[in-house]
Design a protein around this motif. Structure first.
Motif, PDB file in Angstrom:
ATOM      1  N   PRO A   9      -3.240  -4.362   4.172  1.00  0.00           N
ATOM      2  CA  PRO A   9      -3.296  -3.999   2.755  1.00  0.00           C
ATOM      3  C   PRO A   9      -4.667  -3.404   2.422  1.00  0.00           C
ATOM      4  O   PRO A   9      -5.535  -3.305   3.294  1.00  0.00           O
ATOM      5  CB  PRO A   9      -3.104  -5.345   2.051  1.00  0.00           C
ATOM      6  CG  PRO A   9      -3.725  -6.330   2.994  1.00  0.00           C
ATOM      7  CD  PRO A   9      -3.469  -5.798   4.385  1.00  0.00           C
ATOM      8  N   SER A  10      -4.864  -3.030   1.174  1.00  0.00           N
ATOM      9  CA  SER A  10      -6.152  -2.505   0.728  1.00  0.00           C
ATOM     10  C   SER A  10      -6.875  -3.581  -0.068  1.00  0.00           C
ATOM     11  O   SER A  10      -6.571  -3.799  -1.240  1.00  0.00           O
ATOM     12  CB  SER A  10      -5.954  -1.261  -0.149  1.00  0.00           C
ATOM     13  OG  SER A  10      -7.171  -0.893  -0.761  1.00  0.00           O
ATOM     14  N   LEU A  55      -1.242   1.621  -4.822  1.00  0.00           N
ATOM     15  CA  LEU A  55      -0.447   0.409  -4.696  1.00  0.00           C
ATOM     16  C   LEU A  55       0.945   0.630  -5.262  1.00  0.00           C
ATOM     17  O   LEU A  55       1.108   1.136  -6.377  1.00  0.00           O
ATOM     18  CB  LEU A  55      -1.108  -0.763  -5.427  1.00  0.00           C
ATOM     19  CG  LEU A  55      -2.456  -1.245  -4.886  1.00  0.00           C
ATOM     20  CD1 LEU A  55      -2.985  -2.376  -5.749  1.00  0.00           C
ATOM     21  CD2 LEU A  55      -2.334  -1.685  -3.429  1.00  0.00           C
ATOM     22  N   SER A 115       0.849  -1.178   0.000  1.00  0.00           N
ATOM     23  CA  SER A 115       0.000   0.000   0.000  1.00  0.00           C
ATOM     24  C   SER A 115       0.889   1.235   0.000  1.00  0.00           C
ATOM     25  O   SER A 115       1.672   1.446   0.927  1.00  0.00           O
ATOM     26  CB  SER A 115      -0.915   0.008   1.233  1.00  0.00           C
ATOM     27  OG  SER A 115      -1.845  -1.045   1.160  1.00  0.00           O
TER      28      SER A 115
END
Length: 496
Positions: A365-366, A317, A177
């Motif tokens: 994380p996303s 990202l 990220s």
């Protein structure tokens, strides 16, 4: 994702003097890999004018994940994923009526997008995004260590190996990220140690910035420059490598400030010949996905990029590929990494576990962005990469030929120095970006101003990446050329 309404929960929006109400139903399913897929069934769109009630119905456009041609022999897994998604979309959703004059985000072919009306963004990133990529982000909250997400993350890492063209078991993809700049920090704080000499090949603004990042972590960068619009020659690089021992050479594949394209293959060959122990680090933020990169074959050690350019995913990202040599350089360092969040000590085991489909955790994380990445990579890999690169070359040439026909020149002085994902255009004498960009904006097109500190007020930059290239039916490239022409004339330039 809304279809025609803004994502404010109103369910309706005004377009000119008409009101469009769209009611959508959402359904979710788990595919064979445990991925939660969002299926969108849109009910009839009720159209009424202020003067009276006239109704029409329209089914949503053909889902943009449908490829025009998919050679099954090339990447059957990607093709299977696309086919699977299409098989679960009702037949009615594969038609779109274009009879209504109140279309949102229509293009020159009178086709419509599910996205809200907006100017066409043709800058060197962020780029325009595919509907399916944006829809992939419209998922409910989920656990980042739950198997549905772990499977998607692991699949995405495996897809990156295909994108970078590496089959080496020693290489390792990373998805973090952050922005592309985070990739510099990973290199500078892990692979490079304080006191290490680094040769930075300078082709514009981002050579300066990478040098600053390296120096921040204690490295000693030496920039090898070239005139604006050019790049250091192989002979100059070889002489520099023979004069001093460098831990690494950094290359900005496409410098977003100048549109200059470097040749990582050529540079890597020089490095192997003149200084075999030197690592080859490629900043591919503006090149991965639109320029050829062969990680194993060319002997590259690091390629870093970001999601919002030719990879075709909203910003957020930081994406990397590390070679076995780069990982060994990290493991053999004499002092701990200079960063906590960017530390490979923390990230390598996480990425290895995710790729093996094992839940793991260091920092959150996303999930939505990773799902969007998975969708975009599936689209990219559904056709041969060679085809994708040729499409970008053709679109780039069309813009560059138009620039020449308008009597203008590019910052990249020779064709071999010219990137395919963008074009940096010298403006006519006496015209600045501030003189032309408001006029191109009125044409519904967003270009970028100059960025190089020595000449920022003398040129503009045009992006040509992703769906703007691979989906010519959108008309983005022609729209860019027309807007440039109109803007030049409006700014007082007389075309030849």
């Amino acid at each position: 994702m809304c279809m025609l309404a803004a994502a404010r929960g109103t369910g309706s929006r005004l377009v000119k003097s008409s009101r469009i109400e769209v009611r959508s139903l959402q359904a979710y399913r788990m595919d064979a890999d445990g991925r939660q897929q969002l299926l969108r069934l849109t009910s009839s769109a009720t159209l009424s004018t202020r003067a009276g009630a006239t109704a029409s119905t329209a089914a949503p456009r053909r889902p943009s994940i449908t490829p025009t041609t998919i050679p099954i022999s090339y990447n059957s897994s990607a093709s299977a994923r696309l086919s699977q998604l299409n098989n679960h979309i009702p037949t009615a959703a594969l038609r779109y009526s274009t009879s209504s004059s109140t279309s949102v985000s229509s293009n020159s072919n009178n086709k419509m997008s599910a996205q809200a009306e907006h100017p066409t963004v043709l800058i060197p990133g962020p780029i325009e995004f595919d509907d399916a990529v944006l829809q992939a982000m419209s998922t409910p909250s989920e656990s980042h260590v739950g198997m549905p997400f772990v499977n998607v993350f692991g699949d995405s890492l495996a897809q990156l190996r295909q994108l970078f063209i590496t089959t080496s078991p020693d290489s390792q993809p990373l998805i973090l990220s952050g922005s592309g700049t985070l990739g510099w920090d990973v290199v500078a704080s892990n692979i490079i140690e304080p006191g290490d000499e680094v040769l930075v090949l300078h082709t514009g603004y981002f050579g300066d910035s990478f040098s600053d990042c390296l120096a921040t972590y204690g490295a000693i960068p030496t920039q090898l420059g070239a005139p604006i619009g050019s790049r250091p020659s192989p002979e100059e690089i070889e002489n520099a490598l023979k004069g001093k021992k460098y831990k690494a050479v950094t290359i900005t594949h496409t410098d977003t400030s100048t549109g200059v394209l470097s040749d990582p293959k050529e540079v890597a060959e020089v490095v192997r010949r003149a200084s075999p122990g030197t690592l080859v680090v490629v900043d591919g933020v503006c090149s991965v996905g639109c320029e050829e990169i062969r990680f194993d074959e060319w002997g590259l050690d690091v390629v870093l990029t970001a999601s919002q350019k030719a990879v075709g995913v909203p910003a957020g990202l930081s994406i990397m590929m590390l070679s076995g040599r780069a990982i060994e350089a990290y493991k053999s360092r004499k002092v701990p990494p200079g960063s906590y969040f960017a530390s490979l000590k923390n990230w390598l085991p996480i990425m290895q576990n995710y790729e093996a489909k094992k839940p793991s955790y260091f920092a959150t994380p996303s999930p939505q962005l990773v799902r969007a990445l998975n969708t975009s990579l599936t689209q990219i890999l559904s056709v041969p990469l060679s085809q994708r690169f040729e499409e970008h070359k053709a679109a780039s040439k069309k813009i560059k030929d138009a620039v020449t026909s308008f009597g203008l020149k590019q910052l990249a002085s020779e064709e071999r120095f010219q990137a395919n994902g963008m074009t940096a255009v010298w403006l006519p004498e006496g015209i600045t970006p501030a003189d032309i960009l408001p006029h191109t904006a009125k044409e519904g097109v967003v270009f970028a101003g100059g960025l190089h500190k020595q000449c920022a007020t003398k040129y503009i930059r045009i992006g040509s990446m992703g769906v703007s290239v691979t989906k010519p039916e959108l008309g983005h490239i022609d729209k860019a050329i027309d807007a440039l022409k109109t803007g030049l004339v409006a700014a007082g330039y007389q075309l030849p």
